[in-house]
Design an enzyme around this catalytic site. Structure first.
Site, mmCIF file in Angstrom:
data_model
loop_
_atom_site.group_PDB
_atom_site.id
_atom_site.type_symbol
_atom_site.label_atom_id
_atom_site.label_comp_id
_atom_site.label_asym_id
_atom_site.label_seq_id
_atom_site.Cartn_x
_atom_site.Cartn_y
_atom_site.Cartn_z
ATOM 1 N N ASP A 1 10.218 -31.118 18.378
ATOM 2 C CA ASP A 1 9.237 -31.838 17.555
ATOM 3 C C ASP A 1 8.159 -32.419 18.454
ATOM 4 O OD1 ASP A 1 10.494 -31.594 15.113
ATOM 5 O OD2 ASP A 1 11.633 -33.438 15.347
ATOM 6 N N LEU B 1 6.179 -29.651 13.507
ATOM 7 C CA LEU B 1 7.381 -28.805 13.413
ATOM 8 C C LEU B 1 8.197 -29.248 12.203
ATOM 9 C CD1 LEU B 1 8.178 -26.395 15.077
ATOM 10 C CD2 LEU B 1 9.797 -27.826 16.285
ATOM 11 N N ASP B 2 7.913 -28.599 11.099
ATOM 12 C CA ASP B 2 8.597 -28.960 9.863
ATOM 13 C C ASP B 2 9.937 -28.229 9.763
ATOM 14 O OD1 ASP B 2 8.452 -30.258 7.161
ATOM 15 O OD2 ASP B 2 8.872 -28.185 6.628
HETATM 16 P P1 AHM Z 1 10.958 -32.788 8.253
HETATM 17 O O1 AHM Z 1 9.465 -32.754 8.250
HETATM 18 O O2 AHM Z 1 11.485 -34.054 8.850
HETATM 19 O O3 AHM Z 1 11.567 -31.568 8.837
HETATM 20 O O4 AHM Z 1 11.436 -32.923 6.701
HETATM 21 C C1 AHM Z 1 10.928 -32.068 5.747
HETATM 22 C C2 AHM Z 1 12.001 -31.100 5.340
HETATM 23 C C3 AHM Z 1 11.455 -29.873 4.653
HETATM 24 O O5 AHM Z 1 11.154 -28.858 5.563
HETATM 25 C C4 AHM Z 1 12.603 -29.477 3.799
HETATM 26 O O6 AHM Z 1 12.214 -28.715 2.693
HETATM 27 C C5 AHM Z 1 13.178 -30.794 3.378
HETATM 28 O O7 AHM Z 1 12.837 -31.715 4.380
HETATM 29 C C6 AHM Z 1 14.654 -30.723 3.291
HETATM 30 O O8 AHM Z 1 15.140 -31.961 2.873
HETATM 31 P P2 AHM Z 1 16.655 -32.143 2.430
HETATM 32 O O9 AHM Z 1 17.483 -31.954 3.657
HETATM 33 O O10 AHM Z 1 16.711 -33.521 1.879
HETATM 34 O O11 AHM Z 1 16.928 -31.092 1.385
HETATM 35 MG MG MG Z 2 7.920 -32.153 7.741
#
Ligand code: AHM
Ligand code: MG
Length: 326
Positions: free
Chosen positions: A76, A120-121
């Site tokens: 990240d 980094l999503d």
């Molecule tokens: P992040 O930006 O911290 O990675 O969180 C976003 C992510 C998305 O990519 C994903 O669809 C979602 O959170 C998943 O959430 P959950 O684990 O509650 O289903």
């Molecule tokens: Mg995200």
């Protein structure tokens, strides 16, 4: 206004594509093109780091938490640094907000553009070698050039984006973006080090039969119409697909037809996903591809963010599926 759809052949490089479309970009003679190139460059660097993530000791947590309370992973931080560095050096961007940072960065230059970034999503998927993504939105700055940036420059509705897109780091990596003239997808060709046009004029089917939601949240969904909609998906034997990487889930539904849902829950009463870093960019892409994005009550692109880390429910994908939920 009639949209001029892409007429360039599959296989053309991103660079050539950008050059040939320069006249369509809002008031851009080179600057906006350079900004897109900067994003592509950072994407290549992050792609390279992700490809070797299993080989060297850069996986795992650093023990810190980002502004949304999520534990930050080493990658990240690395992706955040790479994108901010590429955008700062390019000189076209004057301000950046990132999901990984508490407040905005004023680059104190005369650039015209503001970038919102989720570097980094889906990073909880990194350690298990599952696709992750970068999401970006580009806006014009509002305040006068060469003055200090203010929150007003950043807290813009999604409908004022001038470009947005994502990079999906997967079996092949892809850059998918819109400048308001349709959506085009580029696949990374590692031996050339280039993104090449692979998916011109992406169109999202109005109907679909894939639904993507974390069903473990079922008991804590606040909005009854969402519960009913999920039951309806089951009654119709739709296909459930949920990776937990928004970019990957979104990309599949964009190409195949489907809906992604992240509703308000008792844990996240305003939804989990961030308007400025995740929802706005994907909403711009889906609308340009003929789909739809709402928070259950209004279009995502019409929501006025109140803070940089504003969250909202997100229902996004095939137009008729999203309509039948609202
Ligand atoms: P992040 O930006 O911290 O990675 O969180 C976003 C992510 C998305 O990519 C994903 O669809 C979602 O959170 C998943 O959430 P959950 O684990 O509650 O289903
Ligand atoms: Mg995200």
């Amino acid at each position: 206004m009639e949209k001029s759809r892409i007429d360039l052949p599959i296989g053309v490089t991103l660079d050539r594509f950008i050059k040939s479309k320069e006249s369509e970009y809002p008031s851009a003679v080179g600057a906006f093109s350079q900004l897109l190139r900067d994003i592509a460059l950072a994407a290549k660097v992050v792609n390279r780091e992700l490809n070797k993530a299993g080989l060297i000791d850069i996986m795992g947590n650093v023990g810190n938490y980002n502004a949304g309370g999520d534990e930050q992973k080493k990658l990240d931080i690395l992706a955040n640094t790479r994108f901010i560095r590429a955008l700062s050096k390019g000189g076209e961007v004057c301000g950046i907000i990132s999901e990984e940072s508490e407040s905005f960065v004023d680059l104190e230059n005369d650039g015209k553009y503001i970038v919102a970034l989720d570097p980094l999503d889906g990073s909880s998927n990194i350690d298990v070698n599952v696709s992750v993504g970068t999401i970006f939105s580009i806006y014009k700055r509002i305040t006068t050039i060469n003055t200090a940036l203010t929150e007003t420059d950043f807290l813009q509705k999604g409908k004022y984006q001038i470009a947005a897109g994502y990079i999906l780091y997967g079996p092949s990596s892809m850059l998918v973006f819109t400048t308001g003239n349709g959506v085009n997808g580029f696949t990374y060709e590692p031996s050339l080090g280039e993104f090449v046009l692979s998916n011109p004029n992406i169109y999202c089917n109005e109907e679909g039969n894939i639904y993507s939601i974390n069903e473990g949240l079922s008991n804590s969904i606040i909005d009854l119409k969402v519960k009913k909609y999920i039951q309806n998906c089951k009654d119709n034997e739709y296909t459930a697909r949920y990776i937990g990487s928004l970019v990957a889930d979104f990309h599949r539904n964009l190409l195949k037809g489907g809906i992604y849902l992240y509703p308000a829950t008792t844990k996240y009463p305003n939804g989990k996903l961030r308007l400025m870093f995740e929802s706005n960019a994907l909403a711009f892409v889906i609308e340009q591809a003929g789909g739809k994005a709402t928070n259950g009550e209004m279009d995502i692109l019409d929501i006025q963010p109140t803070t940089i880390h504003h969250t909202s429910p997100l229902y996004i994908g095939s137009k008729n599926m999203v309509n039948s939920l609202s």
